[in-house]
Design a protein around this motif. Structure first.
Motif, PDB file in Angstrom:
ATOM      1  N   PRO A 100       0.854  -1.122   0.128  1.00  0.00           N
ATOM      2  CA  PRO A 100      -0.054  -0.023   0.051  1.00  0.00           C
ATOM      3  C   PRO A 100       0.821   1.188   0.037  1.00  0.00           C
ATOM      4  O   PRO A 100       0.514   2.476  -0.493  1.00  0.00           O
ATOM      5  N   THR A 101       1.875   1.255   0.741  1.00  0.00           N
ATOM      6  CA  THR A 101       2.837   2.466   0.771  1.00  0.00           C
ATOM      7  C   THR A 101       3.316   2.615  -0.628  1.00  0.00           C
ATOM      8  O   THR A 101       3.487   3.747  -1.101  1.00  0.00           O
ATOM      9  N   GLU A 102       3.809   1.681  -1.311  1.00  0.00           N
ATOM     10  CA  GLU A 102       4.470   1.902  -2.818  1.00  0.00           C
ATOM     11  C   GLU A 102       3.250   2.378  -3.668  1.00  0.00           C
ATOM     12  O   GLU A 102       3.534   3.185  -4.599  1.00  0.00           O
ATOM     13  N   LEU A 103       2.122   1.970  -3.421  1.00  0.00           N
ATOM     14  CA  LEU A 103       0.979   2.197  -4.266  1.00  0.00           C
ATOM     15  C   LEU A 103       0.554   4.030  -4.055  1.00  0.00           C
ATOM     16  O   LEU A 103       0.561   4.638  -4.837  1.00  0.00           O
ATOM     17  N   VAL A 104       0.857   4.289  -2.666  1.00  0.00           N
ATOM     18  CA  VAL A 104       0.633   5.637  -2.244  1.00  0.00           C
ATOM     19  C   VAL A 104       1.522   6.353  -3.050  1.00  0.00           C
ATOM     20  O   VAL A 104       1.320   7.610  -3.666  1.00  0.00           O
ATOM     21  N   GLY A 105       2.851   5.864  -3.004  1.00  0.00           N
ATOM     22  CA  GLY A 105       3.886   6.670  -3.712  1.00  0.00           C
ATOM     23  C   GLY A 105       3.817   6.912  -4.952  1.00  0.00           C
ATOM     24  O   GLY A 105       4.390   7.722  -5.676  1.00  0.00           O
TER      25      GLY A 105
ATOM     26  N   ARG B 241      -9.727   2.828  -1.552  1.00  0.00           N
ATOM     27  CA  ARG B 241      -9.557   2.374  -2.851  1.00  0.00           C
ATOM     28  C   ARG B 241      -9.224   0.671  -2.965  1.00  0.00           C
ATOM     29  O   ARG B 241      -9.907   0.190  -3.781  1.00  0.00           O
ATOM     30  N   ILE B 242      -8.460   0.453  -1.981  1.00  0.00           N
ATOM     31  CA  ILE B 242      -7.841  -1.081  -1.921  1.00  0.00           C
ATOM     32  C   ILE B 242      -9.287  -1.692  -1.494  1.00  0.00           C
ATOM     33  O   ILE B 242      -9.754  -2.832  -2.169  1.00  0.00           O
ATOM     34  N   ASP B 243      -9.900  -1.316  -0.594  1.00  0.00           N
ATOM     35  CA  ASP B 243     -11.102  -1.950   0.027  1.00  0.00           C
ATOM     36  C   ASP B 243     -12.025  -2.241  -1.263  1.00  0.00           C
ATOM     37  O   ASP B 243     -12.819  -3.333  -1.313  1.00  0.00           O
ATOM     38  N   ARG B 244     -12.433  -1.126  -1.862  1.00  0.00           N
ATOM     39  CA  ARG B 244     -13.461  -1.090  -2.838  1.00  0.00           C
ATOM     40  C   ARG B 244     -13.036  -2.098  -4.005  1.00  0.00           C
ATOM     41  O   ARG B 244     -14.049  -2.767  -4.682  1.00  0.00           O
ATOM     42  N   LEU B 245     -11.570  -2.044  -4.383  1.00  0.00           N
ATOM     43  CA  LEU B 245     -11.397  -2.937  -5.432  1.00  0.00           C
ATOM     44  C   LEU B 245     -11.298  -4.395  -5.176  1.00  0.00           C
ATOM     45  O   LEU B 245     -11.624  -5.119  -6.015  1.00  0.00           O
TER      46      LEU B 245
ATOM     47  N   HIS C 213      -0.268 -11.526   2.632  1.00  0.00           N
ATOM     48  CA  HIS C 213       1.001 -11.349   3.473  1.00  0.00           C
ATOM     49  C   HIS C 213       2.321 -11.506   2.543  1.00  0.00           C
ATOM     50  O   HIS C 213       2.116 -12.627   1.744  1.00  0.00           O
ATOM     51  N   ASP C 214       3.244 -10.759   2.381  1.00  0.00           N
ATOM     52  CA  ASP C 214       4.434 -11.026   1.820  1.00  0.00           C
ATOM     53  C   ASP C 214       5.124 -12.374   2.188  1.00  0.00           C
ATOM     54  O   ASP C 214       5.165 -12.577   3.232  1.00  0.00           O
TER      55      ASP C 214
ATOM     56  N   ARG D 125       4.725  -7.572   6.147  1.00  0.00           N
ATOM     57  CA  ARG D 125       4.496  -6.700   5.215  1.00  0.00           C
ATOM     58  C   ARG D 125       3.131  -7.228   4.342  1.00  0.00           C
ATOM     59  O   ARG D 125       3.263  -8.392   4.067  1.00  0.00           O
ATOM     60  N   VAL D 126       2.161  -6.547   4.207  1.00  0.00           N
ATOM     61  CA  VAL D 126       1.129  -6.870   3.207  1.00  0.00           C
ATOM     62  C   VAL D 126       1.430  -6.257   1.800  1.00  0.00           C
ATOM     63  O   VAL D 126       2.092  -5.135   1.657  1.00  0.00           O
ATOM     64  N   VAL D 127       0.889  -7.000   1.115  1.00  0.00           N
ATOM     65  CA  VAL D 127       0.835  -6.314  -0.580  1.00  0.00           C
ATOM     66  C   VAL D 127      -0.344  -6.418  -1.068  1.00  0.00           C
ATOM     67  O   VAL D 127      -1.265  -7.379  -0.683  1.00  0.00           O
TER      68      VAL D 127
END
Length: 166
Positions: free
Chosen positions: A73-78, A90-94, A104-105, A111-113
Protein backbone atom coordinates in the motif's frame (compact mmCIF):
# COMPACT_ATOMS: atom_id res chain seq x y z
CA UNK A 1 -7.49 34.94 -33.49
CA UNK A 2 -9.66 32.46 -31.63
CA UNK A 3 -9.79 33.07 -27.89
CA UNK A 4 -10.36 30.65 -25.05
CA UNK A 5 -11.95 31.11 -21.64
CA UNK A 6 -8.63 32.15 -20.09
CA UNK A 7 -8.19 34.93 -22.67
CA UNK A 8 -11.61 36.18 -21.60
CA UNK A 9 -10.62 36.13 -17.91
CA UNK A 10 -7.33 37.90 -18.62
CA UNK A 11 -9.24 40.57 -20.53
CA UNK A 12 -11.63 41.00 -17.60
CA UNK A 13 -8.71 41.48 -15.20
CA UNK A 14 -7.15 44.00 -17.60
CA UNK A 15 -10.39 45.97 -17.59
CA UNK A 16 -10.83 46.08 -13.80
CA UNK A 17 -7.18 46.36 -12.71
CA UNK A 18 -4.77 47.11 -15.58
CA UNK A 19 -1.80 47.43 -13.19
CA UNK A 20 -2.16 43.91 -11.76
CA UNK A 21 0.14 41.39 -13.43
CA UNK A 22 -2.09 38.39 -14.03
CA UNK A 23 0.17 36.90 -16.73
CA UNK A 24 0.78 33.67 -14.74
CA UNK A 25 -2.93 32.94 -15.21
CA UNK A 26 -2.26 32.55 -18.93
CA UNK A 27 -0.38 29.34 -18.09
CA UNK A 28 -1.66 28.21 -14.69
CA UNK A 29 -5.27 28.94 -15.62
CA UNK A 30 -4.93 26.96 -18.83
CA UNK A 31 -3.25 24.01 -17.12
CA UNK A 32 -5.98 23.99 -14.48
CA UNK A 33 -8.83 24.22 -17.00
CA UNK A 34 -7.18 21.65 -19.26
CA UNK A 35 -6.86 19.26 -16.34
CA UNK A 36 -10.58 19.57 -15.61
CA UNK A 37 -11.60 19.14 -19.25
CA UNK A 38 -9.37 16.09 -19.65
CA UNK A 39 -10.55 14.59 -16.34
CA UNK A 40 -14.20 14.92 -17.43
CA UNK A 41 -13.53 13.23 -20.75
CA UNK A 42 -11.45 10.44 -19.19
CA UNK A 43 -14.17 9.86 -16.59
CA UNK A 44 -16.71 9.40 -19.40
CA UNK A 45 -14.41 7.00 -21.23
CA UNK A 46 -13.73 4.90 -18.11
CA UNK A 47 -17.47 4.79 -17.36
CA UNK A 48 -17.96 3.02 -20.69
CA UNK A 49 -15.83 0.22 -19.21
CA UNK A 50 -17.76 0.21 -15.92
CA UNK A 51 -14.93 1.69 -13.86
CA UNK A 52 -13.90 5.00 -12.35
CA UNK A 53 -10.67 6.83 -13.15
CA UNK A 54 -9.25 6.11 -9.68
CA UNK A 55 -9.86 2.40 -10.21
CA UNK A 56 -7.84 2.41 -13.41
CA UNK A 57 -5.11 4.42 -11.69
CA UNK A 58 -4.61 1.79 -8.98
CA UNK A 59 -5.04 -1.21 -11.28
CA UNK A 60 -2.70 0.20 -13.94
CA UNK A 61 -0.11 1.06 -11.27
CA UNK A 62 -0.12 -2.55 -10.12
CA UNK A 63 -0.03 -3.81 -13.70
CA UNK A 64 2.88 -1.65 -14.83
CA UNK A 65 4.89 -2.79 -11.80
CA UNK A 66 5.25 -6.07 -13.70
CA UNK A 67 4.79 -9.63 -12.68
CA UNK A 68 3.68 -10.64 -10.05
CA UNK A 69 1.60 -7.41 -10.31
CA UNK A 70 1.75 -6.46 -6.66
CA UNK A 71 2.91 -3.58 -4.49
CA UNK A 72 2.63 -2.61 -0.86
CA UNK A 73 0.00 0.00 0.00
CA UNK A 74 2.87 2.43 0.74
CA UNK A 75 4.33 1.83 -2.72
CA UNK A 76 0.90 2.42 -4.26
CA UNK A 77 0.58 5.73 -2.39
CA UNK A 78 4.03 6.75 -3.61
CA UNK A 79 3.14 6.05 -7.23
CA UNK A 80 -0.28 7.70 -7.17
CA UNK A 81 -1.31 11.07 -5.83
CA UNK A 82 -3.56 10.10 -2.93
CA UNK A 83 -3.30 9.87 0.84
CA UNK A 84 -2.88 6.61 2.73
CA UNK A 85 -6.49 6.85 3.91
CA UNK A 86 -7.76 7.27 0.38
CA UNK A 87 -5.62 4.36 -0.79
CA UNK A 88 -6.98 2.11 1.95
CA UNK A 89 -10.51 2.98 0.82
CA UNK A 90 -9.61 2.31 -2.82
CA UNK A 91 -8.02 -1.03 -2.03
CA UNK A 92 -11.08 -2.03 0.01
CA UNK A 93 -13.42 -1.13 -2.87
CA UNK A 94 -11.28 -2.91 -5.47
CA UNK A 95 -11.10 -5.97 -3.19
CA UNK A 96 -14.91 -5.96 -2.90
CA UNK A 97 -15.11 -6.02 -6.71
CA UNK A 98 -12.65 -8.92 -6.92
CA UNK A 99 -10.05 -6.90 -8.84
CA UNK A 100 -7.28 -7.00 -6.19
CA UNK A 101 -6.52 -8.94 -3.04
CA UNK A 102 -4.32 -8.35 -0.01
CA UNK A 103 -1.91 -10.95 1.23
CA UNK A 104 1.12 -11.19 3.46
CA UNK A 105 4.46 -11.06 1.68
CA UNK A 106 5.95 -14.55 1.57
CA UNK A 107 9.42 -13.20 2.46
CA UNK A 108 8.20 -10.98 5.33
CA UNK A 109 4.87 -11.86 6.97
CA UNK A 110 4.72 -8.39 8.58
CA UNK A 111 4.48 -6.82 5.12
CA UNK A 112 1.15 -6.74 3.30
CA UNK A 113 1.00 -6.52 -0.48
CA UNK A 114 -1.86 -5.71 -2.79
CA UNK A 115 -1.98 -7.88 -5.90
CA UNK A 116 -4.06 -7.87 -9.05
CA UNK A 117 -6.44 -10.77 -9.37
CA UNK A 118 -6.80 -12.48 -12.74
CA UNK A 119 -9.96 -10.39 -13.23
CA UNK A 120 -8.11 -7.18 -12.39
CA UNK A 121 -5.29 -7.98 -14.78
CA UNK A 122 -7.74 -8.86 -17.56
CA UNK A 123 -9.57 -5.58 -16.99
CA UNK A 124 -6.38 -3.54 -17.36
CA UNK A 125 -5.40 -5.48 -20.47
CA UNK A 126 -8.84 -4.79 -21.95
CA UNK A 127 -9.06 -1.09 -21.00
CA UNK A 128 -5.46 0.10 -21.53
CA UNK A 129 -5.35 0.02 -25.34
CA UNK A 130 -8.64 1.93 -25.59
CA UNK A 131 -7.56 4.38 -22.89
CA UNK A 132 -4.32 5.32 -24.62
CA UNK A 133 -6.02 5.60 -28.02
CA UNK A 134 -8.53 7.92 -26.33
CA UNK A 135 -5.74 10.02 -24.80
CA UNK A 136 -4.05 10.20 -28.20
CA UNK A 137 -7.30 11.48 -29.72
CA UNK A 138 -7.50 14.18 -27.04
CA UNK A 139 -4.18 15.52 -28.34
CA UNK A 140 -5.24 15.57 -32.00
CA UNK A 141 -4.97 19.37 -32.23
CA UNK A 142 -1.22 19.26 -31.58
CA UNK A 143 1.41 18.44 -34.19
CA UNK A 144 4.11 15.93 -33.28
CA UNK A 145 6.60 18.74 -32.66
CA UNK A 146 4.11 20.63 -30.49
CA UNK A 147 3.49 17.48 -28.48
CA UNK A 148 7.21 16.92 -27.97
CA UNK A 149 7.75 20.54 -26.91
CA UNK A 150 4.81 20.48 -24.53
CA UNK A 151 5.97 17.19 -23.04
CA UNK A 152 9.41 18.63 -22.32
CA UNK A 153 8.01 21.89 -20.94
CA UNK A 154 5.61 20.10 -18.60
CA UNK A 155 8.34 17.67 -17.48
CA UNK A 156 10.62 20.62 -16.65
CA UNK A 157 7.91 22.33 -14.63
CA UNK A 158 6.98 19.18 -12.73
CA UNK A 159 10.61 18.46 -11.86
CA UNK A 160 11.13 22.06 -10.74
CA UNK A 161 8.09 21.69 -8.47
CA UNK A 162 9.48 18.50 -6.95
CA UNK A 163 7.34 15.89 -8.70
CA UNK A 164 9.94 13.17 -9.15
CA UNK A 165 9.73 9.41 -8.56
CA UNK A 166 9.79 8.50 -4.90
Amino acid sequence: MTVDAVDHMLDQWQQVDPDLDVSPMAIIGRISRLSRVIDRRLTQNFAEHGIDDWMYDVLATLYRSGEPWELSPTELVGQTMVTTGAMTNRIDRLTDRGLVHRRHDTSDRRRVVVALTDEGRALVERVAPNHYRFEDALLHALSPSQRAGLEQTLRSLLIALGDTPS
